[in-house]
Design a protein around this motif. Structure first.
Motif, PDB file in Angstrom:
ATOM      1  N   ASN A   1      -1.449  -2.642   3.070  1.00  0.00           N
ATOM      2  CA  ASN A   1      -1.361  -2.721   4.541  1.00  0.00           C
ATOM      3  C   ASN A   1      -2.104  -1.589   5.251  1.00  0.00           C
ATOM      4  O   ASN A   1      -1.805  -1.280   6.406  1.00  0.00           O
ATOM      5  CB  ASN A   1       0.105  -2.742   5.002  1.00  0.00           C
TER       6      ASN A   1
ATOM      7  N   MET B   1      -2.552  -5.433  -0.177  1.00  0.00           N
ATOM      8  CA  MET B   1      -1.092  -5.307  -0.237  1.00  0.00           C
ATOM      9  C   MET B   1      -0.600  -3.934   0.217  1.00  0.00           C
ATOM     10  O   MET B   1       0.591  -3.720   0.405  1.00  0.00           O
ATOM     11  CB  MET B   1      -0.599  -5.600  -1.655  1.00  0.00           C
TER      12      MET B   1
ATOM     13  N   GLU C   1       2.994  -4.142  -0.912  1.00  0.00           N
ATOM     14  CA  GLU C   1       3.902  -5.193  -0.443  1.00  0.00           C
ATOM     15  C   GLU C   1       3.745  -6.491  -1.250  1.00  0.00           C
ATOM     16  O   GLU C   1       2.649  -7.042  -1.371  1.00  0.00           O
ATOM     17  CB  GLU C   1       3.630  -5.472   1.039  1.00  0.00           C
TER      18      GLU C   1
END
Length: 545
Positions: free
Chosen positions: A47, A45, A109
């Motif tokens: 990235n 999450m 994210e």
């Protein structure tokens, strides 16, 4: 000199609260650890690239445990945040000039939506449970206490240490119990033996600076410490982390299930009365436990026998320790008969031994050169190895090095040597997992050879008549029997136990009661060494490799 054992994550209480919530979510199994599989899902999450995440995991899991605890998880999150801010991920990033209190939690994210969803589902679950709570424990917590659970599911293993516990219970412990390995060599292992912090043992004659060395590293005295020119430490003292400062008697500490000292009960009350545990809150003791020992006797004092098996206790601790420091000082270079026995009891643990020439600033440069030569000569006669032992030279106390006595060259030498030894100590927690594997494999090899010996002695006994005479003959010619076992099973002679010690223990047993050799049990241990342990290491390597 302060000792820094790597970056310790520090952040505000608000950030800690956020990280705790994230940690609870990332810990999918609910056992208080984020494994490699957990991390690949959660860290995605951020990235960040796979290469960056590989570096993050390698730094956070520096002890190679195969999982992240809460502290390591915070370190990983801070590294992720710094990487998102454009910093290059390096091993010294968390210990650099970056103020970790200013490092905000990283951007993950979609995490907020997942946390909200989890909160809603947990409220529903709470209503279903009528306010009841579930206590989560590590999957390995009850492995050693449960008599019925002979098989442990491999899916419950969440770290390398957990894997070793499982292999021990399923494959190695049955062989130890069958051939009484615990009576001859070493007590059976417990949960606490696997979970114990790395240990450092200090050995030497009295007044060579063992207690002062520990005080120097801690920057304070431990509870019950006595320092003086006379033999002040008359007992084995384990200095370890605890919630408050206190000394615990040996009989008490030996029966505590969460302490790795239950095996010391075999040395009896005479020893346990000379054993104690000194606990205190200290950041260094969160990583390492120290073992302070009584001064090795010399001269006339050797004639006064100790009331317990001193060398046996040293040998027991040597098997548990990660580092053994032999301390000398310039005025005590003689190696007494007891010291020779102590050094010989360290056989098989040569890789852990470091020699320290302490109080070296008490002599000038010319005398130091002669003292160093005399020490190497003395050690060469005792160790019986062609290799030269590594000797650290320094003055490990809180008094600044006397430059007037040591000279500028001596002062610079002492500081470099001290830095080298402290680097050795700093590396201990990171190497602890590898050391556990190494000791486990050594134990498995020793158990195998022990089983071969006991099985051979049982086979050599007559079926009906003359059993007593045959047993005595086997004991008298034990060297020849060892040689037969070695040739029959193609075993390395260096792995065999000490003949005299083995003979002494054998004299108290009836060979007829021994078990015959069971090839299936031996094969299970061979499979463990050949396949299970390599697979375990493969499963808990860096998840981003």
């Amino acid at each position: 000199m302060e000792v820094d054992f790597g970056p310790i994550s520090c952040c505000s209480k608000e950030h800690q609260r956020i990280y705790q919530e994230w940690f609870n979510y990332a810990d999918y199994d609910g056992d208080g650890r984020v494994t490699g599989n957990d991390a690949t899902k959660f860290f995605a999450m951020s990235n960040l690239s796979r290469q960056d995440l590989k570096q993050v995991w390698a730094i956070a899991d520096s002890k190679r445990q195969g999982y992240l605890g809460f502290k390591e998880f915070i370190s990983a999150m801070q590294l992720v945040s710094l990487a998102q801010a454009g910093h290059e991920i390096k091993h010294d990033l968390l210990s650099s000039d970056v103020d970790l209190k200013d490092v905000k939690p990283p951007v993950m994210e979609g995490l907020d939506a997942l946390l909200e969803k989890k909160k809603r589902s947990s409220k529903t679950s709470d209503n279903d449970l009528n306010g009841g709570s579930l206590v989560k424990t590590s999957p390995s917590a009850n492995w050693f206490s449960s008599k019925s659970a002979k098989k442990v599911s491999s899916s419950s293993v969440t770290s390398i240490i957990d894997g070793l516990k499982r292999l021990y219970i399923q494959k190695l412990k049955p062989l130890e119990v069958t051939y009484r390995f615990n009576d001859f060599v070493s007590p059976l292992l417990t949960n606490s033996d696997f979970d114990a912090k790395p240990m450092v043992m200090l050995l030497g004659q009295y007044s060579t600076g063992k207690t002062t060395f520990i005080k120097h590293l801690l920057n304070c005295n431990y509870p019950g410490a006595h320092i003086g020119p006379e033999p002040t430490t008359d007992r084995f003292v384990v200095v370890m982390s605890g919630p408050d400062e206190r000394s615990i008697p040996g009989n008490t500490i030996a029966v505590q299930a969460d302490m790795p000292f239950s095996g010391l009960t075999t040395f009896g009350t005479a020893f346990l009365s000379k054993f104690e545990c000194s606990q205190m809150p200290h950041p260094l003791l969160e990583h390492i436990t120290f073992v302070d020992t009584p001064g090795v006797l010399s001269g006339e004092k050797q004639r006064t026998q100790r009331a317990y098996d001193f060398t046996g206790v040293i040998s027991w601790f040597a098997a548990k320790c990660d580092l053994i420091l032999l301390l000398f000082d310039p005025h005590k270079l003689d190696i007494s008969d007891e010291f020779k026995r102590v050094i010989s009891s360290l056989r098989g643990h040569d890789d852990k031994i470091r020699v320290v020439l302490n109080k070296a600033d008490q002599v000038d440069t010319q005398q130091l050169m002669r003292v160093y030569g005399a020490l190497m000569w003395s050690l060469g006669k005792v160790l019986n190895t062609p290799e030269v032992m590594r000797v650290y030279i320094g003055s490990f106390n809180d008094i600044p090095v006397n430059e007037a006595a040591a000279g500028p060259i001596g002062k610079e030498l002492f500081e470099k040597e001290q830095d080298n030894l402290l680097s050795d100590l700093k590396a201990i927690p990171k190497k602890a997992c590898d050391r556990r594997i190494n000791e486990f494999v050594k134990r498995a090899r020793a158990v195998k050879i022990h089983a071969y010996i006991i099985g051979h002695l049982k086979k050599a006994m007559p079926a009906m008549m003359g059993k007593t005479k045959a047993q005595q003959k086997l004991i008298d010619k034990l060297e020849e029997e060892f040689a037969k076992v070695q040739r029959e099973f193609h075993l390395p002679p260096g792995d065999f136990p000490n003949v005299e010690q083995f003979r002494e223990i054998l004299s108290g047993y009836n060979f007829d009661k021994f078990e015959k050799l069971k090839p299936k049990m031996i094969q299970a241990v061979d499979d463990m060494l050949g396949y299970d342990i390599p697979d375990l290491l493969k499963n808990f390597r860096n998840p981003y490799d």
